[in-house]
Design an enzyme around this catalytic site. Structure first.
Site, PDB file in Angstrom:
ATOM      1  N   GLY A   1     -10.117 115.290  66.143  1.00  0.00           N
ATOM      2  CA  GLY A   1     -10.296 116.241  66.981  1.00  0.00           C
ATOM      3  C   GLY A   1     -11.445 116.636  66.563  1.00  0.00           C
ATOM      4  O   GLY A   1     -12.441 116.495  65.820  1.00  0.00           O
ATOM      5  N   ARG A   2     -11.893 117.872  66.556  1.00  0.00           N
ATOM      6  CA  ARG A   2     -12.981 118.756  66.128  1.00  0.00           C
ATOM      7  C   ARG A   2     -12.239 120.340  65.635  1.00  0.00           C
ATOM      8  O   ARG A   2     -13.641 120.840  64.838  1.00  0.00           O
ATOM      9  CB  ARG A   2     -13.045 120.128  67.962  1.00  0.00           C
TER      10      ARG A   2
ATOM     11  N   GLU B   1     -14.318 119.951  61.926  1.00  0.00           N
ATOM     12  CA  GLU B   1     -15.686 121.011  61.701  1.00  0.00           C
ATOM     13  C   GLU B   1     -15.674 122.165  61.327  1.00  0.00           C
ATOM     14  O   GLU B   1     -16.253 121.810  60.818  1.00  0.00           O
ATOM     15  CB  GLU B   1     -16.296 120.833  63.570  1.00  0.00           C
TER      16      GLU B   1
ATOM     17  N   CYS C   1      -9.342 109.448  61.705  1.00  0.00           N
ATOM     18  CA  CYS C   1     -10.597 110.248  63.394  1.00  0.00           C
ATOM     19  C   CYS C   1     -11.791 111.239  62.014  1.00  0.00           C
ATOM     20  O   CYS C   1     -12.341 110.511  61.336  1.00  0.00           O
ATOM     21  CB  CYS C   1      -9.882 110.929  64.180  1.00  0.00           C
ATOM     22  N   HIS C   2     -12.002 112.363  62.679  1.00  0.00           N
ATOM     23  CA  HIS C   2     -13.012 112.799  62.108  1.00  0.00           C
ATOM     24  C   HIS C   2     -12.069 113.881  61.067  1.00  0.00           C
ATOM     25  O   HIS C   2     -12.815 114.795  60.948  1.00  0.00           O
ATOM     26  CB  HIS C   2     -13.441 114.439  63.761  1.00  0.00           C
TER      27      HIS C   2
ATOM     28  N   TYR D   1     -13.155 107.933  62.104  1.00  0.00           N
ATOM     29  CA  TYR D   1     -13.795 107.753  64.061  1.00  0.00           C
ATOM     30  C   TYR D   1     -15.574 107.037  63.477  1.00  0.00           C
ATOM     31  O   TYR D   1     -16.013 107.937  62.930  1.00  0.00           O
ATOM     32  CB  TYR D   1     -13.893 108.316  64.889  1.00  0.00           C
TER      33      TYR D   1
END
Length: 185
Positions: free
Chosen positions: A86-87, A90, A116-117, A137
């Protein structure tokens, strides 16, 4: 003795990538703690692929309680670590305690599952991923390679103690391999 798993995440975590591992751990009888920069109810998101878009879409999803602040976590108390995507990665990757916890699992070679992320967290501690192989990802490939790791073009990859996967469609194999590393039957 019951094994303990830690999930590190934050707001805007991909819903499937936090709920699926969390409930699978509980289903296997493991203790599972969700930790985030602040102990709070986290807002998850749903990332999906839509035919009219060249990238994924994002929509708000369910809330999920974080059980602890990362500042209250002693990584030595846990047998395995999961880094959802997801985000959330970050922004949580810049948290020194998130980096410290993640380093612990890489240094001690305890099972670490990243999807993923979530790989963005590993890029902040590049000295521990240089020369390693992982997938993520596809949009994370430049960061993975810039950190000195080899990006593997497969939906799921295992390199030593690291289990990595592309995205939520890969969750069944991702959790199966993570449980193997944990010694869960």
């Amino acid at each position: 003795m019951t094994k303990k798993v830690l999930i590190l995440t934050g707001d805007a975590v991909e819903a499937l990538e936090v709920f699926y591992p969390y409930y699978r751990c509980l289903e296997e009888g493991l203790e599972c703690t969700i930790a985030s920069p602040t102990k709070k109810k986290l807002q998850t998101v749903v990332h999906d692929f839509e035919p009219h878009m060249e990238t994924f879409s994002e929509k708000l999803a369910y809330g999920i309680e974080s059980h602890a602040s990362v500042d209250d976590i002693n990584p030595a108390d846990y047998d395995g670590l999961i880094l959802p995507g997801g985000r959330a990665p970050e922004y949580i990757r810049m948290n020194p305690k998130v980096q410290e916890i993640t380093k612990h699992f890489l240094e001690t070679k305890k099972p670490l599952a990243v999807i993923c992320h979530g790989a963005l967290i590993l890029t902040t501690i590049r000295e521990h991923v240089q020369g390693r192989e992982l997938t993520a990802y596809t949009a994370c490939r430049p960061e993975v390679e810039a950190a000195g790791a080899t990006y593997i073009e497969e939906p799921l990859h295992v390199d030593g103690n690291i289990v990595s996967a592309n995205a939520w469609p890969d969750l069944p194999g991702f959790m199966r391999e993570f449980f193997k590393k944990l010694g869960v039957k």
